[in-house]
Enzyme design. Sequence first.
Site, mmCIF file in Angstrom:
data_model
loop_
_atom_site.group_PDB
_atom_site.id
_atom_site.type_symbol
_atom_site.label_atom_id
_atom_site.label_comp_id
_atom_site.label_asym_id
_atom_site.label_seq_id
_atom_site.Cartn_x
_atom_site.Cartn_y
_atom_site.Cartn_z
ATOM 1 N N HIS A 137 -0.156 9.133 -47.553
ATOM 2 C CA HIS A 137 -0.172 8.211 -48.690
ATOM 3 C C HIS A 137 -1.242 7.154 -48.413
ATOM 4 C CE1 HIS A 137 2.041 5.644 -45.937
ATOM 5 N NE2 HIS A 137 2.993 6.552 -45.833
ATOM 6 N N ILE A 138 -1.346 6.186 -49.316
ATOM 7 C CA ILE A 138 -2.425 5.188 -49.201
ATOM 8 C C ILE A 138 -2.325 4.393 -47.891
ATOM 9 C CG2 ILE A 138 -3.559 3.251 -50.400
ATOM 10 C CD1 ILE A 138 -3.599 5.792 -52.010
ATOM 11 N N GLY A 139 -1.106 4.232 -47.368
ATOM 12 C CA GLY A 139 -0.949 3.545 -46.075
ATOM 13 C C GLY A 139 -1.699 4.278 -44.974
ATOM 14 N N HIS A 140 -1.531 5.600 -44.909
ATOM 15 C CA HIS A 140 -2.259 6.399 -43.913
ATOM 16 C C HIS A 140 -3.769 6.308 -44.161
ATOM 17 C CE1 HIS A 140 1.635 8.870 -44.025
ATOM 18 N NE2 HIS A 140 1.548 8.531 -42.754
ATOM 19 N N GLY B 171 -0.130 1.905 -37.596
ATOM 20 C CA GLY B 171 0.299 0.926 -38.589
ATOM 21 C C GLY B 171 1.357 -0.030 -38.056
ATOM 22 N N LYS C 81 3.586 -0.955 -39.828
ATOM 23 C CA LYS C 81 4.809 -0.465 -40.481
ATOM 24 C C LYS C 81 5.824 -0.019 -39.406
ATOM 25 C CE LYS C 81 7.344 1.977 -43.529
ATOM 26 N NZ LYS C 81 8.027 2.868 -42.637
ATOM 27 N N SER D 217 5.815 4.887 -47.456
ATOM 28 C CA SER D 217 6.356 5.733 -46.399
ATOM 29 C C SER D 217 6.448 7.160 -46.905
ATOM 30 C CB SER D 217 7.760 5.231 -46.022
ATOM 31 O OG SER D 217 8.444 6.217 -45.275
ATOM 32 N N ARG E 117 8.726 9.076 -46.300
ATOM 33 C CA ARG E 117 10.132 9.296 -46.659
ATOM 34 C C ARG E 117 10.451 8.841 -48.087
ATOM 35 N NH1 ARG E 117 10.870 8.535 -40.935
ATOM 36 N NH2 ARG E 117 12.208 10.199 -40.139
HETATM 37 P P1 AMP Z 1 3.770 8.631 -39.886
HETATM 38 O O1 AMP Z 1 3.059 9.753 -40.532
HETATM 39 O O2 AMP Z 1 4.878 8.057 -40.679
HETATM 40 O O3 AMP Z 1 4.128 8.933 -38.461
HETATM 41 O O4 AMP Z 1 2.718 7.450 -39.796
HETATM 42 C C1 AMP Z 1 1.462 7.624 -39.201
HETATM 43 C C2 AMP Z 1 0.810 6.281 -39.015
HETATM 44 O O5 AMP Z 1 0.656 5.656 -40.288
HETATM 45 C C3 AMP Z 1 1.669 5.329 -38.157
HETATM 46 O O6 AMP Z 1 0.821 4.607 -37.299
HETATM 47 C C4 AMP Z 1 2.310 4.456 -39.202
HETATM 48 O O7 AMP Z 1 2.659 3.175 -38.717
HETATM 49 C C5 AMP Z 1 1.218 4.359 -40.237
HETATM 50 N N1 AMP Z 1 1.775 3.998 -41.526
HETATM 51 C C6 AMP Z 1 2.793 4.599 -42.195
HETATM 52 N N2 AMP Z 1 3.080 3.945 -43.318
HETATM 53 C C7 AMP Z 1 2.225 2.895 -43.386
HETATM 54 C C8 AMP Z 1 2.035 1.825 -44.308
HETATM 55 N N3 AMP Z 1 2.779 1.693 -45.397
HETATM 56 N N4 AMP Z 1 1.068 0.914 -44.046
HETATM 57 C C9 AMP Z 1 0.306 1.029 -42.927
HETATM 58 N N5 AMP Z 1 0.447 1.999 -42.008
HETATM 59 C C10 AMP Z 1 1.391 2.926 -42.233
#
Ligand code: AMP
Length: 282
Positions: free
Chosen positions: A34-37, A149, A151, A187, A189
């Site tokens: 998503h945009i966070g990634h 992140g 997060k 997220s 999720r």
């Molecule tokens: P994940 O795929 O959930 O394991 O996340 C991969 C990376 O993306 C981790 O370093 C997370 O902290 C980061 N991340 C996930 N969601 C966000 C968000 N909303 N804003 C910034 N970073 C994020």
Amino acid sequence: MKIHKSSSSLKEALLPFITNRKTIGFVPTMGALHIGHVSLVEQANIENDCVVVSIFVNPTQFDNPNDLLKYPRTIENDIDHLKRFSKNIFIFSPSALDLYNHDISSKSYNFSGIESEMEGKHRIGHFDGVGTVLNLFFRIVKPNKAYLGEKDFQQLQIVKKLVEIENLPIKIIGCPIIREKTGLAMSSRNKRLNIEQLSEAILIYKTLLKVKENFKLLSISKLNQLVEKEFKNHNYLTLEYFEIADTETLKTAIYKSKKKKYRAFIACFIGGVRLIDNMALN
Ligand code: AMP
């Protein structure tokens, strides 16, 4: 943009960069991007000659088999998200067997106690799994910088310790939390929530804001009570934990010290989906 499904294929692709002393940025993810990634990839792209984005749902960091099973997997959509970066982006999506070299188990780490707080208490073995998989990734990708992140703030602190413990010359960069317009932290999720649940989940952000606004005025125990009240008897959200913790050690704060920095952390369930969020308080 090529997807590398084995470590040997990725290493071969990265060799010219390493030989020519180019910098490698690394963004580890579990996919369902998503945009966070994307914000992490953007920063890595600006600061490095090439970027590796891993997409791997790591089995050793899940204590709940159902959560692992239901974790969203959307590789086509993930590729679309990364197409905006025209060059020098490598997607690394190995099989568990390739990555772990047939021994799919966790190493046992001592992260100076950070691993026993909050997420560590509620997800047994989680940070051993995170440490193990990132150590494997770091040794394959050999990045100059890795982007994580805020997060997952506790994870970020754990990974800073990991590179110290494993003596790896990697700079760990913490990136800000990206939120929906409503304030809900983005997220993977969230994809499992229906429209009603998505709108109710905003309570997490609203509560964190309330804690921040009242941080100077109220004692820690009053702030804890305030949060419990917000979640009590809520139709959709069940609070797993709320803590105000020292930003460095992540130890639960009992009283406030002017010299220290604090963050508020929430974990809760909504319709069987576990969400976490956090916010700096001072
Ligand atoms: P994940 O795929 O959930 O394991 O996340 C991969 C990376 O993306 C981790 O370093 C997370 O902290 C980061 N991340 C996930 N969601 C966000 C968000 N909303 N804003 C910034 N970073 C994020």
